[in-house]
Design a protein around this motif. Sequence first.
Motif: not given
Lengths: 264, 236
Positions: B3, B59, B148, B150-154, B156-157, B160-161, B164, B183
Amino acid sequence: MRHLHIFLLNFQKVFEQRSRSFIWFLMSLISPMLLLLMWSGVSFTNSNINTSWPINARNTYYFLLVIAGSTLISHIEEDVAEKDIKEGKLVSYLLKPYSYFWHKFFLEIPYRLLQGFFGVIIFIITSMIGTSFIFSSDTIVILLSLIVIILALFVGFTYKMIIGLWAFWFLDIWGVYQVTEVCMLIFAGFVLPLDLYPDWLKTVSLLTPFPYMIYFPIMSIQGKFVIYELLNIIGRQLLWLGILKFLYSLFWNKGLKKFTGVGQ
Amino acid sequence: MSSLTADVVWALFNVISFFFITRKANHIGEWTGNEIILLASTFNVISGVYFMLFSKSFFKLAEIVQKGLLDGILLKPLDSQFYISFQYSNITKILRTFICIGLNIYLIQAMHIQLNAINILNFIILSLLGLVILYSISVILFSFLIWNPELSNLYSLIWDYLQASRYPREVFSDVNAFIFLVMVPVTFIVTTPSKALLHKTITGDFVWVIAITIITFVVARKFWRFSLRGYTSSSL
């Protein structure tokens, strides 16, 4: 036929979780769009770049990068490592009368199709509002490019499966994912087209399988290569596919000997 | 250990990718090549602290909600947002900050910029405010997991945001109003502390950063409480 059933069943599941797929797609979208925005504000050190890489070529590259990133790059490694190997779900696959590799492939394809579809929609909307793109108009080049794209999907998928199989040996695989992800971002052309890299870095990139997953498919469909070059790229992709498939089989066979499934 | 390696590699990638871009560019907006690299490096300085303090906790949020563990947290005599935010920390993540502080010092010297105590104090204060903005935006976005999980990939998103913020604000000046509004708060996180190091005018930015910090923090607080109303316990 059974693979078709796996594909169709998973397609339903993917649509149930379409918001999750949409988030994966947004991730493929943000980074290229930021880079594209940045290039629009750049004043170049070398005015030749504006001629050799004009604005419509830049637009095409980064928008195709969105579609290629969503369609061609699988995210199967976490599933293989965490759920199947660490949590032991691999046991159920071992008992099934078909290949684990192909089973995973047909589970992954619906995700790729849906996320690629989101990308195509963005592409169409953008072209409708006046952004111009560069594509090849030669039928043979387009057909060969499609072969490059399909092979890129297989190269990318096999590579990600191998990364997932490392969980047979590593307890903490998070770091490995991240390091391989960074390598992919640099060598596959996610930051810049490889032509704009320093010569040494371009040479190093071409010695890895990464450009064959993203860079070459994008450049092929833009018509940057003639037929002979496309055949050469296809040959190299097949070579990489052979090497990766060999490594996959090696890791799979060795890894299975280390794997223990325990139940009550 | 792996890590730790990943952190170092990501920090280097964030900087090196800009190095390749700036080789081809004279200026991006009013920023020169070295200044752009300083911007990317400052991003790592701030994000290293963010990763150390909050990232593991955020996380784990999807899992906490999915398994109904939030019930236990809500019953504790402690503010739930505070508990969730500081539940886990990871001291090794600070390595990213130290590496990039070193890089910042090198770049400052390479650009022959003389720093005084006020510049450094401004940098520290603005970086801390940037950290609060980064935290507040994360809380707002992670609150969606309560509706929700289920949106555990939020996770990573969001990362990414937030990337910026490595880009100069001028990059977003030509985009449409909605994207600009989304932004802009992010661009203040890194741009203003970097300006403090580069002796660029920050008086107006200072006011903006304080205003954005207060607004995002208050919105995050209210949004977290609002999202908790949608929590239906372990039956999710």
